[in-house]
Design an enzyme around this catalytic site. Structure first.
Site, short mmCIF file in Angstrom:
data_model
loop_
_atom_site.label_atom_id
_atom_site.label_comp_id
_atom_site.label_asym_id
_atom_site.label_seq_id
_atom_site.Cartn_x
_atom_site.Cartn_y
_atom_site.Cartn_z
CE LYS A 114 -4.51 1.00 0.45
NZ LYS A 114 -5.68 0.14 0.20
N1 GLU Z 1 -7.43 0.16 -3.04
C1 GLU Z 1 -8.19 -1.02 -3.29
C2 GLU Z 1 -8.24 -1.91 -2.06
O1 GLU Z 1 -8.10 -1.44 -0.96
C3 GLU Z 1 -7.73 -1.75 -4.56
C4 GLU Z 1 -6.31 -2.18 -4.59
C5 GLU Z 1 -5.86 -2.75 -5.92
O2 GLU Z 1 -6.66 -2.78 -6.85
O3 GLU Z 1 -4.70 -3.12 -6.01
O4 GLU Z 1 -8.48 -3.08 -2.15
#
Ligand code: GLU
Length: 424
Positions: A114
């Site tokens: 993240k």
């Molecule tokens: N931000 C989204 C989540 O928390 C998607 C992450 C992604 O598609 O890699 O799952």
């Protein structure tokens, strides 16, 4: 014998503290794999970067950026990038760890990562936003890549920001590396169905959970916190299935209407003025009243830590669908379980987004793009299989859906860890 991490100071309710207690709860179900569990309690790699840009008025501003790769045992890191004034390293660590659990829970060949920048994007011009995005991408460029770590949209980031990220990374390596980020615009290697995927996954898992509970969606009352890409799409799908959206909260306030809010009017107004812009369609009430609005289904789809002990005590919902990441603090989870409220945990409920991100990444590599029906059929199948598997695990061990999800996911991650072995 492992030392505590020195660079975070989690509390019981903070994001990393919440995550740690979720992992602790699963240890009794891991058998001999429990020997490896410490691996999940620390990130593999965490990068803090300085993001300096020249503002439109000629001054130089600095922002703090992060990219955390929590675990890569099962594949490259995967997870969004969030732009928010309250972002911290601790928060990004927890979000990266939830991605590890999420990708394993739905069995995608990824680890978890993240990113985030501590910035209020609403205060930046478009040009400043582009500069922040590009400088951040260049700084984390040393650890991301189509086979190492693939960012995506999250809170306050979108397809345009992904296009800038893809372009910056591509300029730095030479060529065009579409597979380095997902959630891109359609004509730049994006996928059909990606924008609505998270909300759709919330709906598909929620519909199945309601069916198993014997709850009829027709006439069911739903309260939604957070009305962005996740909350508004889920609300629309539930309304199409006959449910009534009786309360919606966003950063501007809370609107309620016990007969059901008219989403065809609320959604477009909320995009420009927030939900309070739709005064004509409901009553504006104090934010805390959102939590005691009579409802059958509660969808927290905003930020972490929103469902506190006190709020868990007062909700009338029988079903909680976690559209957000980490919305429920551990003690609230216990209260909901005692009160017989079923929680479909974030790491399953909102996994639709990363699932279609995976489809996008696969399509980019094969340069062959699927139609929207194919995307949705595959998405629904993955979500349903994951939910059914977790439901069976929860029945078998008499544990909550969250602990069951962690049991399934942690087994997959730690099995991979064990089979790969420690290097050197
Ligand atoms: N931000 C989204 C989540 O928390 C998607 C992450 C992604 O598609 O890699 O799952």
């Amino acid at each position: 014998m492992s030392e505590k991490l020195s660079f975070v100071n989690p509390t019981a309710d903070s994001p990393w503290g919440t995550y740690l207690s979720q992992v602790d709860r699963v240890v009794p179900y891991l058998g001999p794999l429990a020997r490896w569990v410490e691996t999940l309690k620390r990130p593999k790699r965490a990068l803090i970067v300085d993001v300096p840009i020249e503002m439109d008025d000629g001054t130089i501003a600095h922002f703090e950026g992060y990219r955390v790769q929590h675990n890569m045992s099962r594949g490259p890191g995967k997870g969004g990038v969030r732009f928010h004034p309250d972002v911290t390293l601790e928060e990004v660590m927890a979000l990266s760890a939830w991605m590890t659990i999420k990708t394993a829970a739905v069995n995608l060949p990824y680890g978890g990562a993240k990113g985030g920048i501590r910035v209020d994007p609403k205060k930046l011009s478009l040009q400043e936003l582009e500069k922040v995005t590009r400088r951040y991408t260049s700084e984390i460029g040393i650890i991301i890549g189509p086979h190492t770590d693939i960012p995506a949209p999250d809170v306050n980031t979108n397809a345009q920001i992904m296009a800038w990220m893809m372009d910056t990374y591509s300029m730095n390596v030479g060529g065009t590396a579409t597979g380095v980020v997902t959630g891109k615009p359609l004509h730049l290697g994006g996928s059909l169905g990606r924008v609505k995927a998270t909300g759709r996954g919330v709906f598909v898992t929620g519909r199945e959970a309601a069916r198993r509970l014997g709850m009829d969606l027709r006439g069911a009352r739903i309260a939604v916190q957070g009305f962005g890409n996740v909350g508004s799409v889920a609300a629309e799908l539930f309304a199409e299935a006959g449910a009534k959206i009786v309360a919606v909260q966003d950063h501007t306030g809370t609107i309620v209407n016990s007969n059901g809010l008219d989403l065809a009017k609320l959604v477009p107004i909320s995009r420009t003025d927030g939900v309070v812009g739709f005064k004509a369609g409901g009553d504006i009430v104090p934010n805390e009243d959102f939590w005691n609005t009579p409802c059958d289904i509660l969808i927290p789809a905003a930020l972490e830590g929103q469902l506190t002990a006190e709020r868990a005590q007062k909700t009338t919902a029988k079903l909680v669908l976690e559209g957000a990441n980490g919305p429920t603090v551990p003690i609230a989870d216990d209260i909901l379980a005692e009160r017989g409220v079923l929680v479909v945990p974030d790491v399953i409920c909102n996994a639709g987004g990363v699932t279609v991100s995976y489809f996008e990444w696969v399509q980019d590599f094969s340069s062959f793009f699927w139609d929207e029906d194919e995307i949705n059929v595959r998405l629904d199948r993955i979500m349903m299989n994951a939910l059914n598997h977790i439901w069976d695990t929860s029945d078998k061990h008499k544990i909550t859906l969250r602990t069951a999800t962690y049991a399934v996911a942690c087994e997959r991650i730690l099995m991979a860890r064990q089979e790969r072995g420690l290097y050197p």
